[in-house]
Write an enzyme that holds these catalytic residues in place. Structure first.
Site, PDB file in Angstrom:
ATOM      1  N   GLU A   1       0.877  -1.180   0.000  1.00 10.39           N
ATOM      2  CA  GLU A   1       0.000   0.000   0.000  1.00 10.39           C
ATOM      3  C   GLU A   1       0.911   1.227   0.000  1.00 10.39           C
ATOM      4  O   GLU A   1       1.718   1.414   0.926  1.00 10.39           O
ATOM      5  CB  GLU A   1      -0.915   0.047   1.229  1.00 10.39           C
ATOM      6  CG  GLU A   1      -1.870   1.251   1.159  1.00 10.39           C
ATOM      7  CD  GLU A   1      -2.646   1.533   2.440  1.00 10.39           C
ATOM      8  OE1 GLU A   1      -2.409   0.868   3.463  1.00 10.39           O
ATOM      9  OE2 GLU A   1      -3.468   2.473   2.418  1.00 10.39           O
TER      10      GLU A   1
ATOM     11  N   ASP B   1       5.029   4.853   3.652  1.00  4.73           N
ATOM     12  CA  ASP B   1       4.696   6.281   3.756  1.00  4.73           C
ATOM     13  C   ASP B   1       5.955   6.994   4.256  1.00  4.73           C
ATOM     14  O   ASP B   1       6.831   6.382   4.866  1.00  4.73           O
ATOM     15  CB  ASP B   1       3.540   6.505   4.739  1.00  4.73           C
ATOM     16  CG  ASP B   1       2.794   7.814   4.473  1.00  4.73           C
ATOM     17  OD1 ASP B   1       1.642   7.760   3.995  1.00  4.73           O
ATOM     18  OD2 ASP B   1       3.366   8.909   4.746  1.00  4.73           O
TER      19      ASP B   1
ATOM     20  N   ASP C   1      -2.058  12.128  -2.368  1.00  4.63           N
ATOM     21  CA  ASP C   1      -2.118  13.588  -2.490  1.00  4.63           C
ATOM     22  C   ASP C   1      -2.370  13.901  -3.966  1.00  4.63           C
ATOM     23  O   ASP C   1      -1.641  13.402  -4.830  1.00  4.63           O
ATOM     24  CB  ASP C   1      -0.784  14.205  -2.042  1.00  4.63           C
ATOM     25  CG  ASP C   1      -0.543  13.988  -0.549  1.00  4.63           C
ATOM     26  OD1 ASP C   1      -1.538  13.919   0.196  1.00  4.63           O
ATOM     27  OD2 ASP C   1       0.623  13.863  -0.139  1.00  4.63           O
TER      28      ASP C   1
ATOM     29  N   ASP D   1     -10.784  10.142  -3.727  1.00  8.19           N
ATOM     30  CA  ASP D   1     -11.965  11.016  -3.715  1.00  8.19           C
ATOM     31  C   ASP D   1     -11.841  12.057  -4.828  1.00  8.19           C
ATOM     32  O   ASP D   1     -12.801  12.738  -5.151  1.00  8.19           O
ATOM     33  CB  ASP D   1     -12.018  11.781  -2.386  1.00  8.19           C
ATOM     34  CG  ASP D   1     -10.719  12.559  -2.201  1.00  8.19           C
ATOM     35  OD1 ASP D   1      -9.703  11.914  -1.876  1.00  8.19           O
ATOM     36  OD2 ASP D   1     -10.703  13.786  -2.447  1.00  8.19           O
TER      37      ASP D   1
HETATM   38  C1  LIG Z   1      -3.817  12.056   1.659  1.00  7.94           C
HETATM   39  S1  LIG Z   1      -2.792  11.036   2.583  1.00  7.94           S
HETATM   40  C2  LIG Z   1      -3.629   9.447   2.497  1.00  7.94           C
HETATM   41  C3  LIG Z   1      -3.226   8.519   3.603  1.00  7.94           C
HETATM   42  C4  LIG Z   1      -4.016   7.202   3.648  1.00  7.94           C
HETATM   43  N1  LIG Z   1      -3.809   6.404   2.479  1.00  7.94           N
HETATM   44  C5  LIG Z   1      -5.479   7.476   3.827  1.00  7.94           C
HETATM   45  O1  LIG Z   1      -6.241   7.227   2.880  1.00  7.94           O
HETATM   46  O2  LIG Z   1      -5.871   7.906   4.923  1.00  7.94           O
HETATM   47  C6  LIG Z   1      -1.422  10.775   1.496  1.00  7.94           C
HETATM   48  C7  LIG Z   1      -0.266  10.061   2.163  1.00  7.94           C
HETATM   49  O3  LIG Z   1       0.732   9.798   1.194  1.00  7.94           O
HETATM   50  C8  LIG Z   1       2.006  10.091   1.750  1.00  7.94           C
HETATM   51  N2  LIG Z   1       2.890  10.452   0.611  1.00  7.94           N
HETATM   52  C9  LIG Z   1       2.616  11.307  -0.401  1.00  7.94           C
HETATM   53  N3  LIG Z   1       3.637  11.363  -1.267  1.00  7.94           N
HETATM   54  C10 LIG Z   1       4.580  10.521  -0.795  1.00  7.94           C
HETATM   55  C11 LIG Z   1       5.868  10.127  -1.241  1.00  7.94           C
HETATM   56  N4  LIG Z   1       6.400  10.610  -2.373  1.00  7.94           N
HETATM   57  N5  LIG Z   1       6.554   9.233  -0.515  1.00  7.94           N
HETATM   58  C12 LIG Z   1       6.025   8.724   0.646  1.00  7.94           C
HETATM   59  N6  LIG Z   1       4.819   9.052   1.122  1.00  7.94           N
HETATM   60  C13 LIG Z   1       4.095   9.928   0.408  1.00  7.94           C
HETATM   61  C14 LIG Z   1       1.762  11.230   2.718  1.00  7.94           C
HETATM   62  O4  LIG Z   1       2.751  11.277   3.732  1.00  7.94           O
HETATM   63  C15 LIG Z   1       0.377  10.877   3.265  1.00  7.94           C
HETATM   64  O5  LIG Z   1       0.429  10.109   4.449  1.00  7.94           O
END
Ligand SMILES: C[S@@+](CC[C@H](N)C(=O)[O-])C[C@H]1O[C@@H](n2cnc3c(N)ncnc32)[C@H](O)[C@@H]1O
Length: 221
Positions: free
Chosen positions: A49, A74, A123, A159
């Site tokens: 994931e 993450d 993101d 979303d």
């Molecule tokens: C919007 S959050 C979603 C978290 C989780 N999947 C959820 O649905 O609750 C996006 C996550 O992706 C991680 N993330 C984004 N770009 C990343 C990258 N290049 N490397 C590691 N983590 C990343 C962020 O730290 C964050 O925790």
């Protein structure tokens, strides 16, 4: 609830967590190529994931599928902490977490080591200069293909309409095989599994509460 510093200390001590910082990518993750043998101790498929946050999807899938191994990735260790602690307290032996930038993910696994990938509520990176940062940009997909089995499935749950449509374009432009897609998962689930609608992440709940429809697609090379 422990503070960030305590969570970082816990993270280091948790047996199911590891960290691959930028300075160490040249030597690769110590378990690269060895995850099944040296960490999970079985020959079961491994599911990743990406951007797992607190790890709700990793944990939910791991509880439902004891015949598979799950790794959440993450960059934020204090988020991973929640899922890692839950897995330890609930003796989920088929769960691991890696703290690293997904930009370096190919240094964590060997060719064909991974069977399936989930990208959950990434993101959206909506502005043009950030397109290269999208986790379904072809630059990222090519990184995943270095270790994903040729027939391995990729799943996106989001979303964000822009991100969903962008991903469908990437799939089409690169002639990947789109297996399922829906712009409103809770009104139309195109798969025969209810795992898609029974496991919700922190961000899914946040955006669902704002009235956003949840989108899903699944594809392979
Ligand atoms: C919007 S959050 C979603 C978290 C989780 N999947 C959820 O649905 O609750 C996006 C996550 O992706 C991680 N993330 C984004 N770009 C990343 C990258 N290049 N490397 C590691 N983590 C990343 C962020 O730290 C964050 O925790």
């Amino acid at each position: 609830m422990p503070n960030k510093l305590q969570k970082f200390a816990d993270f280091k001590a948790f047996s199911n967590c590891s960290h691959l910082p930028f300075e160490e990518i040249h030597s690769g993750h110590p378990l690269k190529g060895l995850w099944k043998k040296d960490f999970f101790g079985n020959n079961n498929p491994i599911v990743l994931e990406l951007g797992c946050g607190r790890g709700e999807y990793t944990i939910g899938l791991a509880k439902n599928n004891s015949n598979k191994n799950f790794i959440g990735v993450d960059i934020k260790g204090n988020r991973i902490w929640t899922g890692a602690k839950y897995a330890i307290e609930n003796k989920l032996k088929n769960v691991a977490f890696i703290r690293t930038r997904i930009d370096f993910i190919e240094h964590c696994f060997s060719e064909n080591e991974i069977d399936e990938i989930w990208i959950t509520f990434p993101d959206p990176q909506p502005t043009k200069p950030r397109i290269r940062k999208r986790l379904t940009n072809i630059l990222f997909l090519n990184r995943y293909f270095k270790f994903l089995k040729p027939d391995g499935l990729l799943h996106l749950k989001t979303d964000n309409t822009g991100f969903y449509e962008y991903t469908l374009e990437v799939i089409q432009e690169n002639n990947f095989k789109l297996l399922y897609s829906t712009a409103d998962l809770y009104n139309f689930n195109p798969t025969n599994t209810n795992e898609l609608t029974t496991i919700q992440t922190y961000y899914e709940n946040l955006f669902s509460a704002k009235g956003e429809k949840i989108k899903y697609c699944c594809w392979k090379r």
